[in-house]
Write a protein that holds these residues in place. Structure first.
Motif, PDB file in Angstrom:
ATOM      1  N   VAL A   1     -31.680   1.970  -2.723  1.00  0.00           N
ATOM      2  CA  VAL A   1     -30.920   1.840  -1.439  1.00  0.00           C
ATOM      3  C   VAL A   1     -29.949   3.147  -1.096  1.00  0.00           C
ATOM      4  O   VAL A   1     -30.062   3.649  -0.402  1.00  0.00           O
ATOM      5  CB  VAL A   1     -29.760   0.585  -1.428  1.00  0.00           C
ATOM      6  CG1 VAL A   1     -29.087   0.777  -0.025  1.00  0.00           C
ATOM      7  CG2 VAL A   1     -31.026  -0.589  -0.979  1.00  0.00           C
ATOM      8  N   PHE A   2     -29.481   3.375  -2.502  1.00  0.00           N
ATOM      9  CA  PHE A   2     -28.525   4.553  -2.681  1.00  0.00           C
ATOM     10  C   PHE A   2     -29.312   5.807  -2.419  1.00  0.00           C
ATOM     11  O   PHE A   2     -28.991   6.914  -1.511  1.00  0.00           O
ATOM     12  CB  PHE A   2     -27.707   4.688  -3.912  1.00  0.00           C
ATOM     13  CG  PHE A   2     -26.642   5.463  -3.911  1.00  0.00           C
ATOM     14  CD1 PHE A   2     -25.457   5.254  -3.517  1.00  0.00           C
ATOM     15  CD2 PHE A   2     -26.930   6.935  -4.373  1.00  0.00           C
ATOM     16  CE1 PHE A   2     -24.485   6.126  -3.598  1.00  0.00           C
ATOM     17  CE2 PHE A   2     -25.906   7.747  -4.543  1.00  0.00           C
ATOM     18  CZ  PHE A   2     -24.714   7.723  -4.194  1.00  0.00           C
TER      19      PHE A   2
ATOM     20  N   ASN B   1     -32.504   6.264  -1.023  1.00  0.00           N
ATOM     21  CA  ASN B   1     -33.184   6.117   0.329  1.00  0.00           C
ATOM     22  C   ASN B   1     -31.812   6.869   1.336  1.00  0.00           C
ATOM     23  O   ASN B   1     -32.312   7.669   2.173  1.00  0.00           O
ATOM     24  CB  ASN B   1     -33.597   4.986   0.600  1.00  0.00           C
ATOM     25  CG  ASN B   1     -34.676   4.606  -0.074  1.00  0.00           C
ATOM     26  OD1 ASN B   1     -35.615   5.625  -0.511  1.00  0.00           O
ATOM     27  ND2 ASN B   1     -35.172   3.365   0.045  1.00  0.00           N
ATOM     28  N   THR B   2     -30.804   6.258   1.118  1.00  0.00           N
ATOM     29  CA  THR B   2     -29.578   6.696   1.976  1.00  0.00           C
ATOM     30  C   THR B   2     -29.400   8.251   1.856  1.00  0.00           C
ATOM     31  O   THR B   2     -29.224   8.995   3.045  1.00  0.00           O
ATOM     32  CB  THR B   2     -28.359   5.895   2.000  1.00  0.00           C
ATOM     33  OG1 THR B   2     -28.574   4.454   1.966  1.00  0.00           O
ATOM     34  CG2 THR B   2     -27.021   6.107   2.690  1.00  0.00           C
TER      35      THR B   2
ATOM     36  N   LEU C   1     -31.840  10.122   3.926  1.00  0.00           N
ATOM     37  CA  LEU C   1     -31.522  10.167   5.492  1.00  0.00           C
ATOM     38  C   LEU C   1     -30.479  11.051   5.705  1.00  0.00           C
ATOM     39  O   LEU C   1     -30.287  11.685   6.653  1.00  0.00           O
ATOM     40  CB  LEU C   1     -31.233   8.541   5.913  1.00  0.00           C
ATOM     41  CG  LEU C   1     -32.227   7.574   5.845  1.00  0.00           C
ATOM     42  CD1 LEU C   1     -31.666   6.340   6.355  1.00  0.00           C
ATOM     43  CD2 LEU C   1     -33.353   7.898   6.929  1.00  0.00           C
ATOM     44  N   LEU C   2     -29.491  11.093   4.761  1.00  0.00           N
ATOM     45  CA  LEU C   2     -28.396  12.046   4.972  1.00  0.00           C
ATOM     46  C   LEU C   2     -28.899  13.647   4.841  1.00  0.00           C
ATOM     47  O   LEU C   2     -28.400  14.412   5.960  1.00  0.00           O
ATOM     48  CB  LEU C   2     -27.356  11.977   3.791  1.00  0.00           C
ATOM     49  CG  LEU C   2     -26.436  10.511   3.830  1.00  0.00           C
ATOM     50  CD1 LEU C   2     -25.720  10.323   2.790  1.00  0.00           C
ATOM     51  CD2 LEU C   2     -25.479  10.595   5.141  1.00  0.00           C
TER      52      LEU C   2
END
Length: 235
Positions: free
Chosen positions: A198-199, A201-202, A205-206
């Motif tokens: 999750v971290f 993948n975030t 996106l950033l």
């Protein structure tokens, strides 16, 4: 695009770039074991940090130098030097990032240059080096004639945006590749979406958001530096 003031947008983009660097550093420190220079996996961890910092954040900052309102008037040479210096710093970080991953692979006996991510990343850095050398020769050295600068300028601007997008694609594919390689021990499979996935993948996106906003800022007509004949010709 919305008619936003550039300076608040620039401040937001600077904060976003800082968050990208903080995220990739935290990922490598917290989940990947930190950093070292001994050829271990901790040596590899320098690779994503240096690449995101150099080829995305610093390069994005270099690309937006001429959008700063103070750069719109007066001599252009100081802004050229700043643009070139930031771009050179980004290239140096990229070379160090490549050195880190090659050393790790060589120490561990892992083949180099076998994945799409590695091909895309190396091609991006090579294209970036050509872009920097061509820009330095055309815009900073005194012997380039005005007609050559005018001819090359749109090419330089075009490839500047393309290289940034390739850098973003390289970083995102690298994040995904690293997760596939690392999260495969049964309890932390990538498909189960653990906290690290999750971290990371975030983070991806950033990075995409940062790249899209930089390219959007470069394409916005009202933020472009007005062309003037005198500064370049005088220099």
């Amino acid at each position: 695009m919305l008619d936003l003031p550039f300076l608040p947008f620039c401040a937001f983009l600077g904060g976003l770039g800082f968050i990208c660097v903080a995220f990739v550093s935290a990922w490598c420190q917290h989940w990947r074991g930190g950093f070292s220079l001994d050829g271990s996996i901790q040596t590899f961890n320098w690779h994503p940090v240096l690449m995101v910092t150099g080829m995305v954040v610093l390069y994005g900052a270099a690309a937006l130098v001429y959008r700063l309102p103070p750069a719109w008037s007066g001599p252009k040479l100081p802004w050229k030097v700043l643009h070139g210096a930031l771009a050179l710093a980004a290239f140096i970080l990229a070379v160090l990032g490549l050195a880190a991953v090659f050393r790790f692979h060589n120490e561990q006996g892992t083949p180099n240059m076998y994945s799409l991510h590695s091909w895309l990343g190396l091609a991006t850095v090579l294209l970036y080096s050509c872009q920097w050398l061509a820009g330095f020769s055309a815009f900073l050295l005194p012997w380039a004639p005005a007609w050559l600068r005018a001819l090359y300028k749109p090419v330089h601007v075009f490839f500047g945006s393309i290289i940034l997008l390739l850098s973003v694609a390289s970083c995102v594919s690298g994040i995904n590749e690293k997760l596939f390689f690392s999260l495969k021990n049964g309890t932390m499979d990538y498909k189960h979406l653990p906290a690290e996935a999750v971290f990371a993948n975030t983070l991806g996106l950033l990075i995409i958001l940062f790249g899209v906003l930089v390219v959007g800022a470069l394409a916005k007509p009202s933020w472009k530096r007005p062309d003037a004949d005198s500064p370049d010709s005088c220099q």
